[in-house]
Design an enzyme around this catalytic site. Structure first.
Site, PDB file in Angstrom:
ATOM      1  N   HIS A  24      37.756  43.317  48.472  1.00  0.00           N
ATOM      2  CA  HIS A  24      38.716  44.115  47.739  1.00  0.00           C
ATOM      3  C   HIS A  24      38.355  45.131  46.719  1.00  0.00           C
ATOM      4  CE1 HIS A  24      42.360  43.109  44.488  1.00  0.00           C
ATOM      5  NE2 HIS A  24      41.625  44.072  44.090  1.00  0.00           N
ATOM      6  N   HIS A  26      38.981  49.315  44.888  1.00  0.00           N
ATOM      7  CA  HIS A  26      39.321  50.402  44.227  1.00  0.00           C
ATOM      8  C   HIS A  26      38.709  51.786  44.384  1.00  0.00           C
ATOM      9  CE1 HIS A  26      42.989  47.729  42.658  1.00  0.00           C
ATOM     10  NE2 HIS A  26      41.860  47.019  42.449  1.00  0.00           N
ATOM     11  N   LYS A 110      49.418  44.726  50.203  1.00  0.00           N
ATOM     12  CA  LYS A 110      49.187  43.976  48.773  1.00  0.00           C
ATOM     13  C   LYS A 110      50.596  44.059  47.979  1.00  0.00           C
ATOM     14  CE  LYS A 110      46.713  43.002  45.214  1.00  0.00           C
ATOM     15  NZ  LYS A 110      45.652  43.695  44.619  1.00  0.00           N
ATOM     16  N   HIS A 147      48.214  40.014  43.980  1.00  0.00           N
ATOM     17  CA  HIS A 147      47.648  39.859  42.558  1.00  0.00           C
ATOM     18  C   HIS A 147      48.475  38.948  41.830  1.00  0.00           C
ATOM     19  CE1 HIS A 147      46.198  41.743  38.705  1.00  0.00           C
ATOM     20  NE2 HIS A 147      46.863  40.829  38.166  1.00  0.00           N
ATOM     21  N   HIS A 185      41.068  38.103  43.528  1.00  0.00           N
ATOM     22  CA  HIS A 185      40.215  38.004  42.310  1.00  0.00           C
ATOM     23  C   HIS A 185      40.708  36.805  41.373  1.00  0.00           C
ATOM     24  CE1 HIS A 185      43.813  40.327  41.056  1.00  0.00           C
ATOM     25  NE2 HIS A 185      43.066  41.309  41.590  1.00  0.00           N
ATOM     26  N   ASP A 258      36.717  43.803  43.676  1.00  0.00           N
ATOM     27  CA  ASP A 258      37.627  44.247  42.580  1.00  0.00           C
ATOM     28  C   ASP A 258      37.042  45.312  41.820  1.00  0.00           C
ATOM     29  OD1 ASP A 258      40.339  44.696  41.609  1.00  0.00           O
ATOM     30  OD2 ASP A 258      39.851  43.264  39.795  1.00  0.00           O
TER      31      ASP A 258
HETATM   32  C1  NCD Z   1      42.717  47.244  38.653  1.00  0.00           C
HETATM   33  C2  NCD Z   1      42.548  48.770  38.541  1.00  0.00           C
HETATM   34  O1  NCD Z   1      41.950  49.283  37.910  1.00  0.00           O
HETATM   35  O2  NCD Z   1      43.109  49.159  39.543  1.00  0.00           O
HETATM   36  N1  NCD Z   1      42.141  46.785  37.371  1.00  0.00           N
HETATM   37  C3  NCD Z   1      41.588  45.636  37.424  1.00  0.00           C
HETATM   38  O3  NCD Z   1      41.584  45.344  36.229  1.00  0.00           O
HETATM   39  N2  NCD Z   1      41.240  44.612  38.129  1.00  0.00           N
HETATM   40  C4  NCD Z   1      44.000  46.534  39.298  1.00  0.00           C
HETATM   41  C5  NCD Z   1      43.856  45.117  39.691  1.00  0.00           C
HETATM   42  O4  NCD Z   1      43.157  44.799  40.618  1.00  0.00           O
HETATM   43  O5  NCD Z   1      44.357  44.435  39.108  1.00  0.00           O
HETATM   44 ZN    ZN Z   2      42.227  44.787  42.122  1.00  0.00          ZN
END
Ligand code: NCD
Ligand code: ZN
Length: 357
Positions: A24, A26, A110, A147, A185, A258
């Site tokens: 996971h 971003h 997702k 989520h 998460h 995450d």
């Molecule tokens: C994530 C993001 O910034 O894209 N932010 C976070 O607080 N984890 C999005 C997510 O996974 O909830």
């Molecule tokens: Zn995330």
């Protein structure tokens, strides 16, 4: 008083584990990719890439184009495979799921409840409309990544994950008992217990920051925006439950950082956004949490075996060495034309990870 020169000897620990994957992450897009892809590919072999761009990645052709932009930023000589995901909306069709199934590079779908987190505005508002989509995913074995927070503004932010399990996840699994689900998460005792006792098609990822920190780190003695992520850090007993789950040896818990980059000014603001950047030292942070729990022997299962087993993929061939040795975390990292403040900025990291074969 202790004599000053007792020559205390601390044995340095070292372990080798199968090369891990991040289930996971971003990476964002455009200029941000230079830093995020370099960090993500440093020692992980694969990463499940989140689709919450603006606009979101909602179909296979967008996912393949995004994957191409990501691959262009992989530093030379590295072998690293970004596993793509689609962003579920109220308008996702059965055909989108079939397309994903037939695409070699899309591995999961997702679901963001609309409004739950960063870039979730296009998320799901009407779960009923997605019956055919869930049916198809169940049939094909496509993992649904959740989520797991309700968005009801009357629900306390610290209770939103537990509420989600009752209101959304349990009914979903009653209707689609064989649907492959990853509760992403997780942050609570309720989530850890739910996954530990659920059927084998239900798993969870756990971040390094939820293993290392609780809400006191974010809120006691001042507000620290770089600890603010969603789902939000909970109280210490939840952190302890996550540590127990991650180090339990239960194959349904695995690594998902995450890691979520945001420009410094977007986080250090009157209304700061959610996300912690950990990709630059992910394994080092997990090793610290596992070592503190006296469970380094459980790290390989969590980081390198359980994720591939759940996704039906082979484990990696290479090995990664983790050595106890201190190094300073950077104060800032570049994020396109902006700077970002990674988790642990300016503090000391306790472990060092490198690929050895
Ligand atoms: C994530 C993001 O910034 O894209 N932010 C976070 O607080 N984890 C999005 C997510 O996974 O909830
Ligand atoms: Zn995330």
């Amino acid at each position: 008083m202790l004599p000053l020169s007792q020559g205390i000897h601390v044995a340095m620990q070292e372990i080798s584990i199968i090369q891990p994957d991040d289930w996971h992450i971003h990476l964002r897009d455009g200029a941000a990719l230079q830093q995020t892809v370099a960090d993500a590919s440093r020692y992980f072999a694969r990463a499940i890439v989140m689709p919450n761009l603006t606009p979101p990645v909602v179909n296979v052709s967008q996912a393949l184009a995004y994957r191409q932009r990501i691959l262009e930023q992989v530093p030379a000589g590295r072998q690293w495979n970004p596993l793509m995901t689609l962003y579920l909306t109220d308008n996702t069709s059965r055909q989108d799921i079939l397309d994903a199934h037939h695409c070699d590079h899309v591995y999961a779908v997702k679901l963001y409840p609309a409004g739950a987190t960063t870039n979730s505005d296009s998320g799901v508002t009407d779960w009923e409309r997605l019956t055919a989509v869930f049916e198809t995913m169940q049939e094909l074995g496509t993992p649904l990544l959740l989520h797991g927070e309700v968005t009801d503004s009357t629900i306390d932010i610290f209770d939103r994950e537990a509420e989600f399990i009752e209101r959304r996840l349990q009914p979903l699994l009653q209707r689609f008992p064989a649907l492959k689900v990853v509760l992403e998460h997780i942050t609570t005792t309720e989530a850890a217990d739910f996954v530990a006792t659920a059927a084998g098609n239900v798993a969870a990822t756990i971040t390094a920051h939820h293993l290392l920190y609780n809400r006191n780190h974010m809120l006691a003695g001042g507000i620290r925006p770089h600890y603010y992520c969603l789902p939000i850090l909970k109280r210490s007993r939840h952190q302890q439950a996550l540590l127990s789950a991650a180090t339990s040896g239960n194959p349904r818990f695995f690594l998902g950082t995450d890691s979520a980059p945001h420009a410094r000014d977007a986080k250090q603001a009157a209304c700061g956004c959610a996300g912690c950047y950990t990709a630059y030292a992910a394994l080092e942070l997990y090793a610290e949490a596992f070592a503190a729990a006296g469970a380094l022997d459980k790290l390989e299962g969590f980081a390198s075996r359980n994720g591939p087993a759940f996704y039906g993929l082979p484990t990696n061939d290479r090995m990664l060495r983790l050595q106890q040795s201190t190094w300073p975390a950077p104060h800032n990292l570049p994020l396109g034309n902006d700077a970002m403040v990674p988790l642990r900025a300016g503090e000391t990291l306790q472990w060092h990870a490198e690929l050895v074969s």
